[in-house]
Design an enzyme around this catalytic site. Structure first.
Site, PDB file in Angstrom:
ATOM      1  N   ASP A 457      -7.838  96.956 118.498  1.00 56.06           N
ATOM      2  CA  ASP A 457      -7.196  98.131 117.833  1.00 56.06           C
ATOM      3  C   ASP A 457      -6.059  98.911 118.954  1.00 56.06           C
ATOM      4  OD1 ASP A 457      -7.660  98.285 115.194  1.00 56.06           O
ATOM      5  OD2 ASP A 457      -9.709  98.888 115.428  1.00 56.06           O
ATOM      6  N   CYS A 504     -14.875  96.339 124.379  1.00 54.59           N
ATOM      7  CA  CYS A 504     -15.540  95.441 123.675  1.00 54.59           C
ATOM      8  C   CYS A 504     -14.634  94.883 122.677  1.00 54.59           C
ATOM      9  CB  CYS A 504     -16.663  96.155 122.789  1.00 54.59           C
ATOM     10  SG  CYS A 504     -15.892  97.605 121.716  1.00 54.59           S
TER      11      CYS A 504
HETATM   12  C1  PEP Z   1     -11.621  96.704 118.652  1.00 57.83           C
HETATM   13  O1  PEP Z   1     -10.710  97.146 117.958  1.00 57.83           O
HETATM   14  O2  PEP Z   1     -11.279  96.295 119.744  1.00 57.83           O
HETATM   15  C2  PEP Z   1     -12.925  96.364 118.265  1.00 57.83           C
HETATM   16  C3  PEP Z   1     -13.797  96.158 119.029  1.00 57.83           C
HETATM   17  O3  PEP Z   1     -13.136  96.701 116.788  1.00 57.83           O
HETATM   18  P1  PEP Z   1     -12.832  96.038 115.606  1.00 57.83           P
HETATM   19  O4  PEP Z   1     -12.228  94.776 116.346  1.00 57.83           O
HETATM   20  O5  PEP Z   1     -13.951  95.935 114.832  1.00 57.83           O
HETATM   21  O6  PEP Z   1     -11.874  96.629 115.012  1.00 57.83           O
HETATM   22 MG    MG Z   2     -11.401  98.472 116.230  1.00 56.92          MG
END
Ligand code: PEP
Ligand code: MG
Length: 571
Positions: A457, A504
């Site tokens: 994001d 992450c």
């Molecule tokens: C991100 O945005 O990098 C993340 C780990 O969350 P998601 O991919 O679930 O939006």
């Molecule tokens: Mg995210």
């Protein structure tokens, strides 16, 4: 002849083509007479029961092999048992004087069209599940045999070639005989693709017209690493591909050998590698593979594939199970991140022009206190069984943090009154996945215990490039100088020597990025479990001093190309 498609599950397979051409089913579009209505309803009800029984049988068969797959069948059976579907079909037979096959086809199509109207990738992938159920119903009404894979007469290894594969079909594959598949349709996030990945079954999808190009018994090599399909290749190609396959297997085995080794750079710096999980069933796999923590539990998946919100108790049991299994290893539970591209069929979401900028993640939880409270109470109650941490997604302001911390405090008092135990020192953290959070990360670090940078994001919002829009996917580059500088800014503001700070997003397992991230100061990475050995190998083969030099070099570059030319050269 060499053909390309989209790899959904990597590997190599060698075998004879088994081309599945579906039987053509002729529906009866005529009208029935009034005196036939009861017969037609009876026929439908009988087929409906037969379909449920067939699915229950398959469920029983696969239950012993894999609980995840069983869950898919639970979902199918639930959908079939849904009275609305059944009543809609019976009403069409009764009111419109339709034959049962025609009525079923119309209602199934209506369900599919309703879903297609919703701009949501997750729901689009459920279309195939409804199609699967519809086909089974119609086959039973027409008294036809559904292709439930039983290849007991086949001696060779085979590669399935078909227009599309249904999840309920792939689940029944005998993997001793079926070594891969190719389809004309499908998407990366469909259940079929997800199951192929979990089975480690090489698969290429989206290959146009393949059922007309390949014939039964053609010899095929599926190179789901370099994205090539060889039809009747010559001996030279066969030998080259066999060698590639052997070195692929060798590499995989070498990586698995790393599972008990820590990720330490050649100059002695340990990097913590954690797992991203989507359900509590992944935990056993983590323990088997010696993974010492969950860096991201995407709890929204606990809310999907069901008919209503999970209760506090249901959530408590799931979190408790994870906490107990992981014992003293940290488990980071991210509060539900709905909206954006993740919706629930049973919950109303507003129609928004740009849903990733709208009612999403923590914004939903702050409006819908019932969702927030039940999840936080469940996490708090489960926290006594292990080392749980609470992480909030899509944070943009300190106000949100003050509010959320205050809510946690209130819930703790409530739990005390109710004589529930909880870990009073439970760690509270946030995702840094908006430029706003990155810019105020210094202030955030004064209020919170830990952070995880969500590069998926963060890239989307920094570059203003919708991560789900294929038209602009060439602009979506997490290794853009702007994103790298923002990550560096967060690292400097939070100071990973003082507060736990991980990455992450997908960048954490991007081979091009690992050394750079270490050089920037990252000490924790969290990723899809299957990527951990590969990342560990990169860490173990490099020194932190080299990583620091590399990151200084990268930070001095102002274009994506210049950054990539350093990272790809030094990979
Ligand atoms: C991100 O945005 O990098 C993340 C780990 O969350 P998601 O991919 O679930 O939006
Ligand atoms: Mg995210």
């Amino acid at each position: 002849m060499v053909i390309k498609g989209i790899i959904v599950s990597s590997g190599y397979s060698f075998g004879s083509a088994f081309v599945l051409n579906e039987k053509k089913v002729d529906l009866n579009f005529n009208k029935i007479t009034f005196d036939k209505v009861d017969d037609e309803i009876k026929l439908f009800v009988k087929s409906h029961i037969k379909t449920i029984n067939q699915l229950k049988k398959i469920r029983l068969k696969i239950k012993k092999q894999n609980k995840d797959k069983k869950l898919l069948f639970d979902g199918y059976i639930m959908l079939l048992e849904d009275n609305n579907l059944k009543e809609d079909i019976i009403n069409l037979i009764k009111n419109e004087l339709m034959y049962a096959d025609n009525a079923t086809n119309i209602i199934i199509k209506k369900h599919i069209n309703d879903i297609k109207k919703i701009d949501n990738i997750y729901l689009q992938d459920r279309v195939i599940d409804i199609l699967d159920i519809g086909k089974r119903l119609i086959y039973n009404i027409k008294n036809l045999d559904f292709i439930d894979f039983n290849f007991s007469n086949i001696k060779d290894k085979i590669i399935i070639v078909t227009k599309d594969l249904l999840p309920s079909q792939i689940i029944q594959f005998n993997l001793k005989k079926i070594v891969g598949f190719i389809t004309e349709l499908g998407s990366l996030t469909s259940h079929t693709s997800i199951i192929a990945k979990s089975l480690n079954l090489p698969a290429i999808i989206g290959v146009k017209n393949i059922t007309n190009i390949i014939f039964n018994n053609d010899y095929l090599i599926l190179d789901a690493v370099d994205n090539k399909i060889y039809i009747n290749p010559c001996k030279n190609i066969f030998n080259t591909l066999k060698n590639k396959y052997n070195s692929f297997l060798f590499k995989r085995k070498q990586l698995i050998k790393l599972k008990n080794l820590p990720a330490i750079t050649t100059d002695g710096h340990e990097i913590k590698l954690f797992a991203n999980i989507a359900n509590d069933k992944d935990i056993k796999f983590l323990i088997k593979n010696n993974i010492k923590g969950v860096g991201l539990y995407r709890t929204e998946f606990l809310f999907m594939d069901r008919k209503s919100l999970p209760s506090e108790e249901e959530q408590f049991l799931s979190y408790k199970k994870i906490a107990k299994l992981m014992k003293n290893f940290p488990v980071t539970i991210r509060t539900v991140d709905l909206g954006g591209d993740k919706f629930l069929p049973y919950m109303k979401f507003p129609k928004e022009d740009v849903s990733c900028l709208g009612w999403r993640a923590i914004r939903i939880c702050m409006d819908r206190k019932d969702i927030l409270y039940s999840q936080l109470r469940a996490i708090l109650r489960a926290s006594v069984y292990g080392k749980l941490r609470i992480m909030f997604p899509m944070i943009i302001s300190m106000e949100e943090i003050f509010f959320l911390k205050n809510e946690i405090q209130k819930l703790k008092l409530q739990l005390l009154e109710e004589k529930h135990d909880f870990d009073d020192n439970i760690k509270i953290g946030a995702m840094i996945e908006t430029p706003a959070a990155a810019i105020i990360s210094k202030y955030l670090s004064e209020e919170l215990d830990f952070f995880s940078i969500g590069t998926n994001d963060l890239t989307q919002y920094t570059l203003a490039v919708d991560r789900n829009n294929s038209m602009i996917s060439h602009l979506y580059e997490p290794l853009s100088p702007s994103v790298i500088h923002l990550i560096k800014y967060v690292i400097d503001s939070v100071n990973p020597d003082v507060k736990s700070l991980s990455i992450c997003g997908e960048l954490a397992s991007d081979e091009r990025a690992i050394i750079l991230l270490l050089g920037l100061g990252i000490k924790e990475l969290s990723m899809n479990i299957n990527n951990i050995p590969k990342v560990k190998q990169i860490i173990c083969n490099n020194s932190l001093s080299f990583a620091k030099k590399l990151s200084t070099d990268v930070l001095s570059k102002c274009t994506v190309n210049d950054v990539l030319s350093i990272l790809i050269k030094d990979k």
